[in-house]
Structure formats: C-alpha cells, structure tokens
Design a protein around this motif. Structure first.
Motif, PDB file in Angstrom:
ATOM      1  N   ILE A   4       0.992  -1.102  -0.050  1.00 49.93           N
ATOM      2  CA  ILE A   4       0.103   0.053  -0.049  1.00 49.93           C
ATOM      3  C   ILE A   4       1.015   1.326  -0.037  1.00 49.93           C
ATOM      4  O   ILE A   4       1.740   1.465   0.845  1.00 49.93           O
ATOM      5  CB  ILE A   4      -0.962  -0.050   1.263  1.00 49.93           C
ATOM      6  N   LYS A   5       0.567   1.966  -0.872  1.00 44.63           N
ATOM      7  CA  LYS A   5       1.464   3.307  -0.994  1.00 44.63           C
ATOM      8  C   LYS A   5       0.885   4.444   0.044  1.00 44.63           C
ATOM      9  O   LYS A   5      -0.135   5.196  -0.259  1.00 44.63           O
ATOM     10  CB  LYS A   5       1.565   4.229  -2.502  1.00 44.63           C
ATOM     11  N   THR A   6       1.473   4.437   1.101  1.00 47.53           N
ATOM     12  CA  THR A   6       0.932   5.483   2.095  1.00 47.53           C
ATOM     13  C   THR A   6       1.136   6.845   1.684  1.00 47.53           C
ATOM     14  O   THR A   6       0.639   7.839   2.003  1.00 47.53           O
ATOM     15  CB  THR A   6       1.733   5.354   3.490  1.00 47.53           C
ATOM     16  N   THR A   7       2.156   6.925   0.864  1.00 48.68           N
ATOM     17  CA  THR A   7       2.474   8.372   0.266  1.00 48.68           C
ATOM     18  C   THR A   7       1.400   8.968  -0.708  1.00 48.68           C
ATOM     19  O   THR A   7       1.276  10.055  -0.766  1.00 48.68           O
ATOM     20  CB  THR A   7       3.818   8.349  -0.517  1.00 48.68           C
ATOM     21  N   GLN A   9      -1.844   8.065   0.167  1.00 52.16           N
ATOM     22  CA  GLN A   9      -3.117   8.113   0.876  1.00 52.16           C
ATOM     23  C   GLN A   9      -3.775   9.581   0.883  1.00 52.16           C
ATOM     24  O   GLN A   9      -2.670  10.243   0.902  1.00 52.16           O
ATOM     25  CB  GLN A   9      -3.018   7.430   2.215  1.00 52.16           C
ATOM     26  N   ASN A  12      -4.390  13.891   6.140  1.00 46.56           N
ATOM     27  CA  ASN A  12      -4.946  13.842   7.290  1.00 46.56           C
ATOM     28  C   ASN A  12      -5.736  15.271   7.404  1.00 46.56           C
ATOM     29  O   ASN A  12      -6.755  15.468   8.414  1.00 46.56           O
ATOM     30  CB  ASN A  12      -4.045  13.782   8.326  1.00 46.56           C
ATOM     31  N   ASN A 165       7.553   4.003   1.111  1.00 46.80           N
ATOM     32  CA  ASN A 165       6.650   3.201   1.629  1.00 46.80           C
ATOM     33  C   ASN A 165       6.949   1.671   2.022  1.00 46.80           C
ATOM     34  O   ASN A 165       8.216   1.303   1.432  1.00 46.80           O
ATOM     35  CB  ASN A 165       6.001   2.955  -0.017  1.00 46.80           C
ATOM     36  N   GLU A 166       6.366   1.237   2.673  1.00 45.83           N
ATOM     37  CA  GLU A 166       6.922  -0.116   3.366  1.00 45.83           C
ATOM     38  C   GLU A 166       6.446  -1.219   2.399  1.00 45.83           C
ATOM     39  O   GLU A 166       5.450  -1.488   1.858  1.00 45.83           O
ATOM     40  CB  GLU A 166       6.011  -0.481   4.565  1.00 45.83           C
ATOM     41  N   ILE A 181       8.802   5.652   6.709  1.00 47.02           N
ATOM     42  CA  ILE A 181       7.363   5.807   6.493  1.00 47.02           C
ATOM     43  C   ILE A 181       6.868   6.918   7.207  1.00 47.02           C
ATOM     44  O   ILE A 181       6.633   7.225   8.404  1.00 47.02           O
ATOM     45  CB  ILE A 181       6.774   4.510   7.212  1.00 47.02           C
ATOM     46  N   GLY A 183       4.092   8.459   5.998  1.00 45.94           N
ATOM     47  CA  GLY A 183       2.589   8.634   6.205  1.00 45.94           C
ATOM     48  C   GLY A 183       2.031   9.581   5.040  1.00 45.94           C
ATOM     49  O   GLY A 183       2.783   9.961   4.111  1.00 45.94           O
ATOM     50  N   PRO A 184       0.760   9.890   4.994  1.00 44.82           N
ATOM     51  CA  PRO A 184       0.266  10.675   3.908  1.00 44.82           C
ATOM     52  C   PRO A 184       0.741  12.301   3.998  1.00 44.82           C
ATOM     53  O   PRO A 184       0.983  12.794   4.970  1.00 44.82           O
ATOM     54  CB  PRO A 184      -1.262  10.896   4.207  1.00 44.82           C
ATOM     55  N   THR A 188      -2.506  15.584  -0.577  1.00 45.97           N
ATOM     56  CA  THR A 188      -2.386  14.340  -1.013  1.00 45.97           C
ATOM     57  C   THR A 188      -1.559  14.089  -2.164  1.00 45.97           C
ATOM     58  O   THR A 188      -1.592  14.678  -3.206  1.00 45.97           O
ATOM     59  CB  THR A 188      -3.818  14.146  -1.347  1.00 45.97           C
TER      60      THR A 188
END
Length: 273
Positions: A4-7, A9, A12, A165-166, A181, A183-184, A188
């Motif tokens: 999953i590409k958290t970058t 997502q 927030n 990304n993990e 990691i 996060g977003p 976005t």
C-alpha cells in the motif's frame, strides 16, 4: 502483506483552500515534525548500508545515486555538495536523474518509466563491482530506478534504496533497503514534502558519515573543503586560527599559500611557516 502506498493516501487534513495562511503553515509544520522520528527508526538500516559503502570506497569504489523527479534532484544536490564540502573529486559521488541533466530543472515526460535507460546511464561511467548504487524513489515503484538496481544486482554491484513506502517493489530488489514511513502528505500525493524531506535527511546522513569515515573531517571541521568563495576563505582562516593559535593575518596567509586547511595545518606543524 499487500503493498500500500501510504505516500498516496488521503491527507489527514481537508478543505485546505479554506485555511488561513497561518493555519496552512502551522499544519504543514506539524506534519514536518514527524519526519525525523521516522528517520530515527531506520538508523540501523542506514548504518548497515553506510558500512558496506565505506568498505568499497576505501578500495577505490564510487557512490551513485539514481532517481527520477524530486528524488533524482535530491540525489544530484547531495552529490554536488560533496566536492566543495569535503574536497573530493566530482567523480566520487555521482547523481543521475531520469531524463538527463535537463530534467533537473524541467520534468522530462515518461523518463521515469523506462526500464532500460538507467543501466545505460550508469554504464557511461564504467560502473564496476567496487561501486555502490542507491536508488531513491519515494513511491518505491519507479521503473527507471527499479530496473537500474536490478541490473546492478546482476553485475555484483552493491545496491541500496531510500523509499517512503513499506514493502515496495524497490525495497524488495535492493540489497540494503531503507524505508522511511512518513505517512500521507499534507497535500495528498505531494511527495516532495515529507517524503522529500525524509530523503534529504537520509542523504545528509549517508554522505556525511561516509566522508567522515574516509577521513575528510578533522575534529568537527571541514578541513578539505574547497575555497570557492570569500565565505569559505573566511571560515578556513578561522579554522586555522583556532587549530594553530595564530593571528588572522598569518592564518589567511597560510590558507592562501597552501590552498587548503589540512595542507596548511600539516605544513605549519612540520615547520613550513
């Protein structure tokens, strides 16, 4: 675990266009504060990569950064700072960006999608088994970078990567993966923000620790820096004043004579005053 590409997502934060300038700046800063903590978690992985690179560089190897877009530009910035900061050759740390040097200023369409060009770019430098290559890609999915790392592996060249990304495809092919990691992003998908900051911090850590291990720093001073402007001449003069306990006039004279802080120190201590 599925990738999953958290970058990519969703941020927030929402309704950014309704925020005041102060709210925008404050919230961006809040997000930025998380980056060093994410980097801290990766120190063991960074340490392993640095130790392996230093071993090869002491045998005459070079360090290459490969990347596309923001990631490629960050690699080029770090590589370009090594000669003036540490007095090393421009051929010791080399940054390569998808699309060539013109891509530093202006995006080159689809350059990052090539699965053959990176290895061609590396071959222009006669890359060999003593060299090390770090692939930089926030997404961890850039074809240009992944294919380059794969070809290096096939040719017994040490490989590492920096991604945000993990479990990314890039991490799976690099011998020494570094995953930060963060996060977003605040906006976005804008990985030039936290992801870019994380990559810059890691690159600083890698190149600086390597150069110190290679003997390019004395005490805490950049004694091999190039004297490319008046600011650096002034800095070098102050270094000599502190190190040798001499006057500013004498320090400046030595620096201009020997063109280098280390050379000036060595000659002065050997009686060449």
């Amino acid at each position: 675990m599925s990738f999953i590409k958290t970058t990519e997502q969703a941020s927030n934060y929402n309704h950014l266009e309704k925020m005041t300038v102060k709210e925008l700046l404050t919230n961006i800063n809040v997000e930025d504060k998380s980056v060093p903590y994410a980097v801290e978690k990766a120190i063991p992985a960074i340490e392993n990569l640095v130790n392996s690179i230093v071993y090869r560089m002491k045998k005459g190897g070079r360090l290459f950064y490969i990347g596309a877009g923001t990631s490629g530009r960050l690699g080029i910035v770090d590589a370009s700072e090594c000669p003036p900061t540490f007095g090393v050759s421009h051929n010791l740390v080399i940054g390569i960006i998808a699309g060539g040097d013109s891509a530093i200023r202006k995006a080159v369409e689809f350059a990052e999608d090539s699965t053959t060009q990176c290895w061609k770019d590396l071959q222009k430098f006669n890359i060999n088994k003593n060299d090390s290559v770090i692939g930089i890609a926030a997404s961890g999915t850039t074809p240009y970078v992944i294919s380059g790392i794969q070809k290096c592996n096939e040719n017994s060249i040490l490989t590492g990567c920096i991604t945000c990304n993990e479990g990314s495809p890039l991490s799976k092919v690099a011998q020494y993966p570094i995953e930060i990691i963060v996060g977003p992003e605040f906006v976005t998908g804008s990985s030039r923000m936290k992801a870019g900051t994380a990559q810059k911090l890691v690159l600083n850590m890698i190149s600086t620790s390597i150069m110190i291990q290679l003997g390019k720093v004395k005490g805490n001073k950049m004694v091999d820096m190039q004297l490319t402007n008046n600011k650096l001449v002034d800095r070098g003069t102050k270094m000599l004043m502190d190190e040798l306990n001499i006057s500013e006039e004498k320090a400046n004279e030595l620096l201009l004579k020997y063109k280098n802080v280390r050379n000036a120190i060595n000659n002065y201590t050997n009686g060449n005053r």
